[in-house]
Every structure is written in C-alpha cells, then in structure tokens.
Enzyme design. Structure first.
Site, mmCIF file in Angstrom:
data_model
loop_
_atom_site.group_PDB
_atom_site.id
_atom_site.type_symbol
_atom_site.label_atom_id
_atom_site.label_comp_id
_atom_site.label_asym_id
_atom_site.label_seq_id
_atom_site.Cartn_x
_atom_site.Cartn_y
_atom_site.Cartn_z
ATOM 1 N N GLY A 89 3.407 2.347 15.505
ATOM 2 C CA GLY A 89 2.761 3.327 14.202
ATOM 3 C C GLY A 89 3.617 3.832 13.223
ATOM 4 N N THR A 90 4.654 3.736 13.260
ATOM 5 C CA THR A 90 5.565 5.037 12.561
ATOM 6 C C THR A 90 5.112 4.227 10.853
ATOM 7 O OG1 THR A 90 7.237 4.058 12.232
ATOM 8 C CG2 THR A 90 7.202 5.633 14.054
ATOM 9 N N ASN A 91 4.593 3.228 10.987
ATOM 10 C CA ASN A 91 4.302 3.029 9.513
ATOM 11 C C ASN A 91 3.413 2.969 8.746
ATOM 12 O OD1 ASN A 91 6.256 1.556 7.440
ATOM 13 N ND2 ASN A 91 7.423 0.739 9.414
ATOM 14 N N LEU A 101 0.394 -15.049 11.689
ATOM 15 C CA LEU A 101 -1.069 -15.197 11.515
ATOM 16 C C LEU A 101 -1.851 -16.925 10.970
ATOM 17 C CD1 LEU A 101 -1.500 -12.757 8.208
ATOM 18 C CD2 LEU A 101 -2.042 -12.204 10.823
ATOM 19 N N HIS A 114 8.720 -6.632 5.655
ATOM 20 C CA HIS A 114 9.969 -6.470 6.431
ATOM 21 C C HIS A 114 10.991 -5.536 6.316
ATOM 22 C CE1 HIS A 114 12.089 -10.054 8.742
ATOM 23 N NE2 HIS A 114 12.948 -10.001 7.864
HETATM 24 C C1 GRF Z 1 9.053 -2.024 11.691
HETATM 25 O O1 GRF Z 1 10.752 -1.522 11.500
HETATM 26 C C2 GRF Z 1 8.417 -3.186 10.596
HETATM 27 O O2 GRF Z 1 8.960 -2.898 9.492
HETATM 28 C C3 GRF Z 1 8.250 -4.202 11.291
HETATM 29 O O3 GRF Z 1 8.143 -4.109 12.623
HETATM 30 C C4 GRF Z 1 8.338 -1.792 12.954
HETATM 31 C C5 GRF Z 1 6.914 -1.565 13.212
HETATM 32 O O4 GRF Z 1 7.409 0.277 13.331
HETATM 33 N N1 GRF Z 1 7.594 -5.635 10.572
HETATM 34 P P1 GRF Z 1 5.967 0.512 13.393
HETATM 35 O O5 GRF Z 1 5.387 0.332 14.474
HETATM 36 O O6 GRF Z 1 5.506 1.062 12.021
HETATM 37 O O7 GRF Z 1 6.622 2.441 13.922
#
Ligand code: GRF
Length: 204
Positions: free
Chosen positions: A12-14, A91, A107
């Site tokens: 979950g870094t995003n 999905l 992506h």
């Molecule tokens: C990211 O590279 C995103 O693009 C891909 O999965 C990864 C998730 O990373 N779909 P995080 O869990 O947000 O660290």
C-alpha cells in the site's frame, strides 16, 4: 468533498501517497478494502483512521459473489469513485458497470506496452529490462472491460539505464506512481476529467 474507496492487495505505498497528498483535502478516503488479510496497507489505513475491510475470495462461492460483496461495501460507504492501488485482481463486468468511468487504476508501465493479462508486479519490470527499452513509466487510467485498456488520464516516463535490474526499475517507477496517482485522483475528485471515447480531456 468526493468520497473514494481504495482497493489494495499489498504494502500500500500508493495508498500512503493518497493518504499523504489528498485525503481530507481534495478527497475523503471513505474505505480501504483488501482481498488479502494482514497486508501492511491495512495498517496504513488504520494509522490514518480510515475504515477498512478484508474481503477474502475463499469466503465466497464464486468470483461474482466476492466482487458483489466489495461493491456492496463501497456503496455502503457512499463511494463516488474506486481507486485500484495495487489490487491484484481483474474486476468482473458487474463491478465495472456499477462504477462507470469512476474506477481508476495505476499501472507500472507505459500502456499499451507491457500491460494486459500476466503483466503485474515484478513481471512488468522484468519484461521491460529483458526487452531492452530505454524508457518505461507509469499510467493512470479509467478501468473498462479490457484489462489495462481504459482511457488514459495521466502518463509519464522514466529512463531505463543499461545496468538497471528489474528492482531498480521498480523503485524508479514507484516513486513516479506516488506522484502521478494522487494527481489523477485529485483531478477526478475536482470533476476535471472529461472522457470522450478513448481520450480524457483535463479541464483547467
Ligand atoms: C504498484 O506498482 C502498482 O502500479 C501495481 O502494484 C504495485 C502496488 O504497490 N499495480 P503498493 O502496494 O502501492 O506499494
């Protein structure tokens, strides 16, 4: 302020980038859903005081019911949009139809290269290095019925250096993702994205 639900499957870094850059400001993250228990992304939600839920596919008879449960939760929390932030499942059509042009995915490559079924996580960055391309990047797009095929919202590139490992590329792309995803979600929440066929116009 628009409410969004964020779907995750891992660290979950995003999600963290969304919490740090837009939560409580341009959007309210109303709910985080993970399809995997005990992932660090759930801890991030908890630390930010955001409601979260784990929905495991094993608890459901089939894929349709699993996704129907997630839709139900997102609707319970009145989410206007859904962000896939490292959600490692494709999905169902019913899910996509429940949030038309309101589901956003990130992506870790420049779509339409290195995308589609099988291109996820490190598979993407390994393919990038093996192919020998000189640039890769990140793409934020709306989700439609075609895997990684929806209208593109934002896209930027990073260099691939001669001695890069897939892990090096992953780190460089991830830093870009953390900048691009909050920016795209903010634009969505400010109603500044107009979809015309495949093209997304960004209003000033
Ligand atoms: C990211 O590279 C995103 O693009 C891909 O999965 C990864 C998730 O990373 N779909 P995080 O869990 O947000 O660290």
């Amino acid at each position: 302020m628009k409410k969004i639900g964020v779907l995750i499957s891992g660290g979950g870094t995003n999600l963290q980038a969304l919490i740090d850059n837009i939560h409580g400001d341009t959007a309210e993250i109303a709910l985080v859903v993970s399809n995997k228990a005990d992932v660090y992304g759930l801890t991030r939600a908890e630390q930010a005081g955001i409601p979260s839920a784990t929905v495991s596919e094993q608890a459901f008879k089939n894929e349709k019911l699993f996704f129907a449960k997630i839709v139900e939760l997102l609707q319970d929390y009145q989410c206007d949009g859904v962000i896939l932030a490292g959600f490692m499942r494709i999905l169902t059509e019913e899910f996509i139809d429940s949030f038309p042009n309101r589901i956003i995915n990130i992506h870790p490559a420049l779509i339409p290269s290195f995308c589609g079924e099988g291109y996820y996580g490190m598979h993407v960055h390994r393919a990038v290095v093996d192919y020998g391309v000189k640039v890769t990047g990140a793409t934020v797009h709306f989700v439609n019925a075609v895997c990684d095929g929806g209208p593109i919202i934002l896209q930027e590139c990073v260099s691939v250096k001669d001695d890069d490992t897939p892990e090096d590329v992953q780190q460089r792309v991830l830093a870009l993702e953390h900048r691009l995803l909050p920016k795209a979600v903010a634009l969505f929440c400010q109603d500044r994205l107009v979809v015309e066929g495949r093209r997304v116009q960004i209003l000033p």
